[in-house]
Design a protein around this motif. Structure first.
Motif: not given
Length: 188
Positions: A33-39, A41-46, A101-103
């Motif tokens: 959740r933290y990474v998705a909010r920063r960068l 959703v698409q980048v968060a998984d990586d 922004e991707p939600p």
């Protein structure tokens, strides 16, 4: 049966790597959740995958005096985000201009939220872009990571006084950029 703390699971994982799954299971949702909010959703998984891979690879050097691995993991994630700084700043500039922004939430929630807050999102993204990277990291760890000051200090490996001063400065600059006069007790 008493559940093992993070430090114990990490210690056990040195001989039995499967034990690290307990740490992963406890924190993967929060970190994502933290990474998705920063960068986004698409980048968060990586980034999340790389965060836990980095943690797993460096588990032998974990300080077992710290029973909670949460600050350690957020520190790793924040450092990985720092590597993506140009992409993050580019993302915030696009968000500031377009509000697109991707939600990370459901489509229905995203539609309702966008209709109500699209202009505010652009203003907030513009305000975040104007912050120094260290100030932005502290602000977002507190706001999005829901971390306490001492956890932020551990995550970023900085003194708690630096956390307080960066947070104060970030809030003050964000308020000025947003044109709000709301003050919190911490800023007094």
């Amino acid at each position: 049966m008493v559940e093992a703390d993070d430090a114990e699971l990490i210690r056990r994982s040195i001989d039995d790597p499967e034990q690290f799954a307990g740490v992963f299971d406890r924190y993967v949702g929060q970190i994502h959740r933290y990474v998705a909010r920063r960068l986004g959703v698409q980048v968060a998984d990586d980034i999340v995958a790389e965060t836990f891979l980095t943690a797993f690879r460096s588990r032998a050097s974990y300080d077992h005096a710290k029973p909670l691995a949460r600050p350690w993991l957020y520190g790793i994630a924040t450092n990985l985000i720092a590597r993506q700084r140009r992409d993050e700043e580019r993302f915030l500039r696009v968000l500031a201009r377009t509000g697109a922004e991707p939600p990370p939430e459901s489509m229905a929630d995203a539609v309702i939220g966008r209709v109500a807050a699209q202009a505010e999102d652009r203003r907030l993204a513009g305000a975040l872009t104007g912050l120094a990277s260290g100030d932005r990291d502290v602000l977002l760890l507190v706001a999005l990571g829901e971390m306490a000051y001492d956890e932020v200090a551990q995550a970023l490996e900085i003194p708690i006084g630096t956390v307080r001063s960066r947070l104060h400065r970030a809030r003050k600059q964000a308020r000025a950029a947003l044109g709000t006069g709301n003050h919190t007790r911490e800023d007094a």
